[in-house]
Design an enzyme around this catalytic site. Structure first.
Site, short mmCIF file in Angstrom:
data_model
loop_
_atom_site.label_atom_id
_atom_site.label_comp_id
_atom_site.label_asym_id
_atom_site.label_seq_id
_atom_site.Cartn_x
_atom_site.Cartn_y
_atom_site.Cartn_z
N LYS A 21 0.84 -1.21 0.00
CA LYS A 21 0.00 0.00 0.00
C LYS A 21 0.87 1.25 0.00
CE LYS A 21 -3.01 0.57 3.53
NZ LYS A 21 -2.99 1.86 4.24
N SER A 22 1.86 1.30 0.88
CA SER A 22 2.71 2.49 0.96
C SER A 22 3.40 2.77 -0.37
CB SER A 22 3.78 2.31 2.04
OG SER A 22 3.18 2.31 3.31
N ARG A 26 2.94 5.98 -3.27
CA ARG A 26 4.09 6.77 -3.73
C ARG A 26 4.32 6.61 -5.22
NH1 ARG A 26 4.25 5.66 1.54
NH2 ARG A 26 5.62 6.78 2.97
N GLY A 94 -5.20 7.86 5.50
CA GLY A 94 -4.33 8.86 6.11
C GLY A 94 -3.09 9.12 5.27
N SER A 167 7.45 9.26 12.20
CA SER A 167 6.36 9.09 11.24
C SER A 167 6.86 9.20 9.81
CB SER A 167 5.28 10.16 11.49
OG SER A 167 4.39 10.18 10.39
N ASP A 315 2.01 -1.04 11.72
CA ASP A 315 0.69 -1.45 11.23
C ASP A 315 0.35 -2.89 11.58
OD1 ASP A 315 0.26 1.04 10.13
OD2 ASP A 315 1.07 0.49 8.17
N LYS A 342 -4.55 5.68 14.71
CA LYS A 342 -4.62 5.02 13.41
C LYS A 342 -6.07 5.00 12.93
CE LYS A 342 -0.24 4.31 12.97
NZ LYS A 342 0.51 5.07 11.95
N ARG A 346 -6.30 1.74 18.02
CA ARG A 346 -6.05 0.29 17.92
C ARG A 346 -5.77 -0.38 19.26
NH1 ARG A 346 -3.11 0.13 11.96
NH2 ARG A 346 -5.12 0.10 10.86
N ARG A 387 -7.63 -3.44 9.73
CA ARG A 387 -6.68 -4.37 10.34
C ARG A 387 -7.25 -5.04 11.60
NH1 ARG A 387 -2.58 -3.66 6.79
NH2 ARG A 387 -1.99 -1.52 6.27
#
Ligand code: S3P
Length: 436
Positions: A21-22, A26, A94, A167, A315, A342, A346, A387
């Site tokens: 996903k990350s 990008r 996010g 972060s 995560d 998150k 969580r 998640r």
């Protein structure tokens, strides 16, 4: 949508989970502002990455696909984005909101970023404050919560920003804004975080330096279109890594998984707990380390999770808490207050679900203590968090009774087809329409 899970089962087979996903986010952002065309393979066709893709289209970028994870992006260059005609909806994502706010802060046009109820509760001061120091003008609707209104930019100035939190989203936001800033933009990381932005910028021919914990680039350069092969997402693989670890008799091969050192906290932590995980066929794919991961069932023991692993597994804690519940003895987590902001809180969501299953736990402001033991069954509330849903689906492998996971639609944000893939590997999962 709800998941219904029968207790027990064994996990076996060979599978490639969807794209990272990350890296998917990008890949679209950087190829859009590159000069020339880029071809992307392995793109995650989940709602979060698709929200980023829709936003770049709304900013005037021509993107063909996705078709079977493949995209062709006609880059417009750093100065080629166009004013969107509507507000940009980031859905649940996010990463889309924080990274795009950096990209949009340097544009000569205004834009407005919004999202769903969960995203509109998440803090944005962490990007708004440093962007304001660079000269951006951004206002949030309510304190520091989305929607965000980004004014047309009259010039950004590079800054050095010592990040108060570890972060990757803040770091990436500032590096993206830094592309448009005069002079150098640099950040100091309090602990290493995922470095996909830095690696991919270099892949597009843009110089980014790292000197210990300081990452720096100079604005005003150019990105050159390239081809990107996105590996499978270790954050999605994590559910099946834990599944095969906790279910007796399991043996599973996960292929082509991204094993960037800033993402493998899940493997390090599970290995400390006694898991049997082997990385095979390690290779470099377009600047990102990739491997096949072999997982066999193993008994786990509780541990104190080393705090330096927290950003590297940020995560994966929902499913790691399930591993802890199946371990012998006590597992403690501290230094993980970020989990509270998150897609849901969580720590609270997991503590509630673990209690439902009869697992003793003690939530703390920055972590949790979990006593391993028997898992019962019951009704789990996900708090709209993908998640949380997948973690409790995995818990069924060791549960004594059925588990019902309510409100699972958000699974499609990161792992479309999770239920079918899980069923294929041996989880006794069925999907049904929810009540609401
Ligand atoms: C992400 C960074 C992490 C992670 C998120 C994706 C990214 O957030 O939790 O799911 O792609 O940069 P933080 O960097 O805010 O911890």
């Amino acid at each position: 949508m709800e998941f219904k899970l029968f207790p027990g089962g064994t996990i076996s087979g060979e599978v490639r989970v969807p794209g990272d996903k990350s890296i998917s986010h990008r890949s679209v952002m950087l190829s859009s502002i590159a000069e020339g065309d880029s071809r992307i393979r392995g793109f995650l066709e989940g709602e979060d990455a698709l929200a980023t893709l829709a936003a770049l289209r709304a900013l005037g970028v021509e993107i063909a696909g996705p078709a079977k994870g493949e995209l062709r992006v006609s880059g417009v260059g750093l100065a080629g984005l166009r004013a969107p005609s509507t507000e940009l909806d980031m859905g649940n994502s996010g990463t889309s909101m924080r990274l795009l706010s950096g990209l949009l802060a340097g544009q000569p046009f205004a834009s407005r970023l919004t999202g769903d109820a969960s995203l509109c509760r998440r803090p944005m001061a962490r990007v708004m404050q440093p962007l304001a120091r660079m000269g951006a003008s951004i206002t949030a609707a309510d304190g520091d919560r989305p929607p965000l209104q980004i004014d047309a930019c009259r010039g950004l100035q590079g800054i050095h920003y010592p990040m108060p939190i570890a972060s990757a989203q803040v770091k990436s936001c500032l590096l993206l804004a830094g592309l448009y800033a005069e002079g150098c933009t640099s950040v100091t990381e309090p602990a290493p975080t995922r470095d996909h932005t830095e690696r991919m910028l270099r892949g597009f021919g843009y110089e980014v330096t790292r000197d210990n914990d300081v990452i720096q680039l100079r604005g005003g350069g150019r990105l050159v279109g390239t081809d990107i092969d996105i590996p499978a997402d270790i954050s999605s693989a994590a559910f099946f890594i834990v599944a095969a670890t906790i279910a007796p008799g399991s043996e599973l091969l996960l292929t082509h998984v991204g094993v960037n050192p800033t993402r493998i906290g899940i493997i390090s932590i599970l290995t400390l707990m006694g898991a049997d995980i082997t990385l095979m066929n390690e290779r470099d794919v377009g600047g990102e380390p990739v491997a096949d991961i072999l997982v066999r069932h193993a008994p786990l023991r509780g541990i104190a999770i080393p705090e330096d692993q927290v950003p590297l597994a940020i995560d994966e804690f929902p499913v790691l808490f399930i591993a802890a519940a199946c371990a012998e003895g006590r597992t403690t987590l501290s230094g993980a207050e970020e989990l509270r902001v998150k897609e849901s809180d969580r720590i609270a969501s997991m503590a509630e679900g673990l209690t439902t299953l009869g697992v003793r736990n003690e939530p703390r402001p920055d972590g949790i203590v979990i006593e391993g033991g028997a898992l019962g069954g019951g009704v789990i509330h996900t708090h709209h968090d993908h998640r949380i849903a997948m973690a409790f689906a995995v818990a069924a492998l060791r549960a004594e009774r059925e588990i019902y996971v309510m409100d699972c639609d958000t699974v499609a944000t990161s792992f479309p087809g999770f239920d079918a893939m899980a069923r294929g590997l041996g989880l006794q999962i069925s999907t049904q329409a929810g009540q609401a």
